[in-house]
Scaffold this motif. Structure first.
Motif, PDB file in Angstrom:
ATOM      1  N   ARG A 273     -62.600 -47.364 -37.416  1.00  0.00           N
ATOM      2  CA  ARG A 273     -61.229 -47.796 -37.324  1.00  0.00           C
ATOM      3  C   ARG A 273     -60.403 -48.164 -36.109  1.00  0.00           C
ATOM      4  O   ARG A 273     -59.856 -48.911 -36.193  1.00  0.00           O
ATOM      5  N   ASP A 274     -60.784 -47.374 -35.086  1.00  0.00           N
ATOM      6  CA  ASP A 274     -60.299 -47.758 -33.773  1.00  0.00           C
ATOM      7  C   ASP A 274     -60.576 -49.048 -33.161  1.00  0.00           C
ATOM      8  O   ASP A 274     -60.115 -49.330 -32.137  1.00  0.00           O
ATOM      9  N   GLU A 279     -54.889 -52.434 -37.705  1.00  0.00           N
ATOM     10  CA  GLU A 279     -55.616 -51.193 -38.008  1.00  0.00           C
ATOM     11  C   GLU A 279     -55.663 -51.165 -39.821  1.00  0.00           C
ATOM     12  O   GLU A 279     -56.705 -50.573 -40.138  1.00  0.00           O
ATOM     13  N   CYS A 326     -53.079 -57.451 -32.131  1.00  0.00           N
ATOM     14  CA  CYS A 326     -52.754 -56.114 -31.433  1.00  0.00           C
ATOM     15  C   CYS A 326     -52.146 -56.267 -30.046  1.00  0.00           C
ATOM     16  O   CYS A 326     -51.995 -57.188 -29.508  1.00  0.00           O
TER      17      CYS A 326
END
Length: 738
Positions: A273-274, A279, A326
């Motif tokens: 996930r990171d 996200e 992001c």
């Protein structure tokens, strides 16, 4: 074509025409005249359908009659690859024609001579010449590929006769217009069985495709990250076997493991996930996370290990919807733009990979300059191989020429036929995704491919061609065969034949001379697929809107009260369903006739039948629901005067729904049974591993459910079972009370 051949080629002398050949020419005399008026090719006028059609053909000379005890004669210094070609030829002649065949290296001219000695300048790379004689047939080639391709042509030339198989007298000189001819094989939403993969490779090789770009996603059992490989995924050893098998058929198996975008099969796993750009979206890696490269390098290294000897690897990386979102990427994009982020990723990937492979990706020539966020302060890595579209921006190849001058290797991107479920829009596309909006028919994918390839194959700008077959809507892979053959034809020979002749030749070549009414069948399935896609708002769902067909109003109260709206609301789809039902009746008639008489690939007609029956079932479901409301209306009308008649109408309504559900169960079960003859159960789990399902960000039609029920998911949303239960409860209550 023939006149041009005679003028340009002096290396072959016209042989005397045999009596047998003369009889053939007389027999086809009238046919040839009509054919010439329609522009039919020389071989097609004799009932011979070759794909791809050779560059130059001259008819005449002695026929070659194939007899038992036939020799395949190889050069004394023939390579192991040449020997393999001879062995494959021997097997075909035994299996298809029942001949006894020997392979020898003894000098001689009787039989089939496969030679690479004494090649003149007229024979090009991958090219060959083929000439018949009374006692023999000679295939002369410059290289191993050319010898193999000459054999593929020879096998398609053989005709039946009561005295035995023969090849009419002729001389052929042939070579490809485009060096690499690739088929993209997408198995992101299904996994074919190993036997099917091999048969698919053989079919592609027959048409001289020489690269298979396999987008396998989670269909490799990765050793470094075992969770990513789906249950039942092919092992490293199995992939190596496929690679070697493809090599025997002169096809390079090129792995495509998606990189920057299209990576839900990786990022759906919580432990990664990171590494996401966003996200809540598993669609895209962050290109500034070092862990992105650590993970992808592991997967790519295994992909290369699984395909030993291959020269390319494809890293996909298209549809990067969230790129630059992001915090870190937003800041970097201010410096180099979103395209800069894309190529920063591509450059780091290439630096790792290009020590062993050429790196392909979905990028269009000069795309970095023509995007909404042009590159700043950096240039793309010129070792990258560009395989994305270009022709939509510049029909005069301006951008492709520019990229070529910069040193990029480029592949023509044969236009993706379409993302419609069930069948492809070969003959026409529809301009709207709703039935009620009077959609127009526009040019289909066959003409798109023809226009692109004939315009660009001889431009000298492209190293290769790639045909794409996206698995987004979960079509059976056999539905793409005409698309693959079209790309094979016009990347090998962009000048002949015409599109109409080619399509007819494909059907005769692929299924045999007894096949009937295939163009009509394809038209019917083309139209039926659009009906299916637009009914029950399936296509609306795919584009991000939510919608579904509603059921007629349930009766209520002692007088069978209800809202009479359904037949009025859905009048257009009801009308279309009646018409489409008759079309599918005709399609099933054509399918049933052909299932009993085609010589080859009869399985395709089982798939066609499963598709036609699903479309027919959809038509019948709408008509059932229409009849359901009329039946409830009749129950309501009798409620004041004839309670027994009302009860009979309610029982009829139950029967309508019950029969519709039973029909769906049978049609769907039959379809799954047919499709799973060549593929593993979709989304299956094994005792050792459970399948992890998660819907992807692009809402792919085939990924709406983990199993094959994505094809009936919209009907399941109707909850006809619940409706039947409530209707039955109302009927029992009515029966008891009144």
């Amino acid at each position: 074509m023939v006149i041009g051949y005679l003028k340009k080629n002096k290396y072959l002398k016209m042989k005397r025409i045999s009596l047998f050949q003369s009889l053939i020419i007389v027999f086809f005399g009238i046919l040839n005249t009509v054919a010439a008026q329609k522009g039919t090719s020389e071989l097609a006028s004799l009932g011979i359908h070759i794909i791809p059609y050779p560059q130059e053909v001259r008819l005449g000379g002695d026929d070659f009659i194939l007899q038992n005890g036939l020799d395949i004669i190889l050069d004394k210094n023939a390579t192991s690859t040449d020997l393999k070609t001879a062995e494959l030829l021997k097997k075909s002649l035994i299996d298809d024609w029942g001949l006894t065949v020997n392979i020898t290296r003894e000098n001689g001219t009787k039989g089939i001579v496969l030679t690479r000695e004494g090649v003149g300048a007229s024979i090009k790379d991958q090219g060959y010449s083929l000439s018949t004689g009374k006692n023999g047939l000679t295939i002369l080639a410059k290289d191993e590929d050319g010898l193999f391709y000459g054999v593929q042509t020879f096998l398609q030339l053989i005709k039946k006769h009561r005295t035995g198989p023969f090849v009419p007298g002729m001389e052929i000189l042939d070579w490809p217009d485009v060096k690499i001819r690739a088929a993209h094989y997408d198995t992101k939403h299904h996994q074919d069985r190993a036997s099917y993969v091999k048969s698919f490779i053989r079919d592609l090789a027959k048409y001289k495709i020489n690269m298979l770009v396999w987008e396998w996603e989670d269909k490799l059992a990765y050793k470094s990250h075992p969770e990513i490989g789906a249950p039942g995924a092919f092992t490293m050893e199995e992939m190596k076997e496929f690679t070697a098998y493809a090599k025997d058929y002169h096809i390079e198996l090129t792995p495509l493991v998606q990189g920057l975008g299209h990576v839900s099969f990786i990022l759906k796993w919580p432990q990664y996930r990171d590494l996401r750009e966003v996200e809540d979206s598993d669609w895209e890696f962050c290109p500034l996370e070092e862990g992105t490269y650590d993970l992808l390098f592991d997967l790519w290294d295994e992909a290369m290990e699984a395909t030993p000897g291959s020269k390319y690897i494809h890293i996909g990386s298209d549809e990067t919807f969230e790129l630059g979102v992001c915090d870190k990427c937003q800041d970097k994009a201010k410096e180099i733009g979103n395209s800069g982020l894309y190529h920063l990723f591509a450059e780091k990937a290439a630096k790792h990979l290009k020590k062993s492979r050429k790196v392909m990706l979905w990028e269009r020539p000069m795309g970095w300059e023509n995007s909404g966020s042009p590159i700043k302060n950096m240039e793309p890595d010129k070792d990258l191989v560009l395989t994305e579209e270009y022709h939509y921006e510049s029909p005069d190849f301006k951008f492709a020429r520019q990229a070529k001058n910069m040193g990029f290797e480029m592949f023509m991107y044969d236009p993706n036929p379409g993302l419609e479920p069930l069948f492809l829009p070969y003959h026409f596309k529809m301009t709207s995704n709703r039935i009620s909006s009077s959609p127009r028919k526009v040019k289909g994918s066959l003409k798109d491919s023809y226009d692109l390839l004939t315009a660009s194959a001889n431009s000298g700008l492209f190293h290769g061609m790639v045909n794409t077959s996206w698995d987004d809507s979960g079509l059976h892979n056999q539905m793409w065969m005409l698309s693959f053959a079209t790309s094979a034809q016009y990347s090998w020979n962009a000048t002949a034949p015409g599109l109409e002749e080619f399509e007819n030749s494909f059907f005769q070549n692929y299924y045999g001379p007894n096949v009937k009414d295939m163009e009509e069948l394809y038209e019917l399935l083309n139209e039926g697929a659009y009906y299916y896609a637009h009914s029950m708002e399936r296509n609306v769902w795919h584009h991000g809107d939510i919608g579904k067909t509603h059921l007629p109003d349930l009766p209520r109260g002692q007088y069978v009260e209800y809202d009479q709206y359904w037949n009025n609301e859905y009048s257009e789809i009801i009308k279309r369903s009646r018409t489409q039902k008759e079309s599918m009746k005709r399609a099933l008639q054509i399918i049933n006739i052909n299932m009993g008489q085609v010589e080859r690939n009869a399985y395709d007609f089982e798939v066609y039948q499963s598709i036609a029956k699903l479309i027919e079932h959809t038509c019948l479901t709408y008509l059932d629901l229409s009849e359901l409301e009329y039946t409830i209306t009749q129950a309501h009308k009798n409620a004041f005067s004839d309670r027994a008649a009302t009860l009979r109408s309610l029982e009829k309504a139950e029967l309508l729904i019950g029969n519709s559900l039973l029909r769906r169960e049978k049609v769907f079960a039959d379809l799954v049974s047919v499709w799973e003859k060549t593929r593993l159960p979709k989304g299956m789990s094994t005792p050792a591993k459970k399948y992890f399902f998660k819907m992807d960000r692009s809402r792919h039609f085939a990924n709406r459910t983990p199993d094959m029920s994505y094809l009936i998911y919209d009907e399941q949303l109707l909850d006809m079972e619940g409706y039947l239960e409530k209707l039955r409860a109302y009927r029992k209550s009515f029966q008891l009370k009144f």
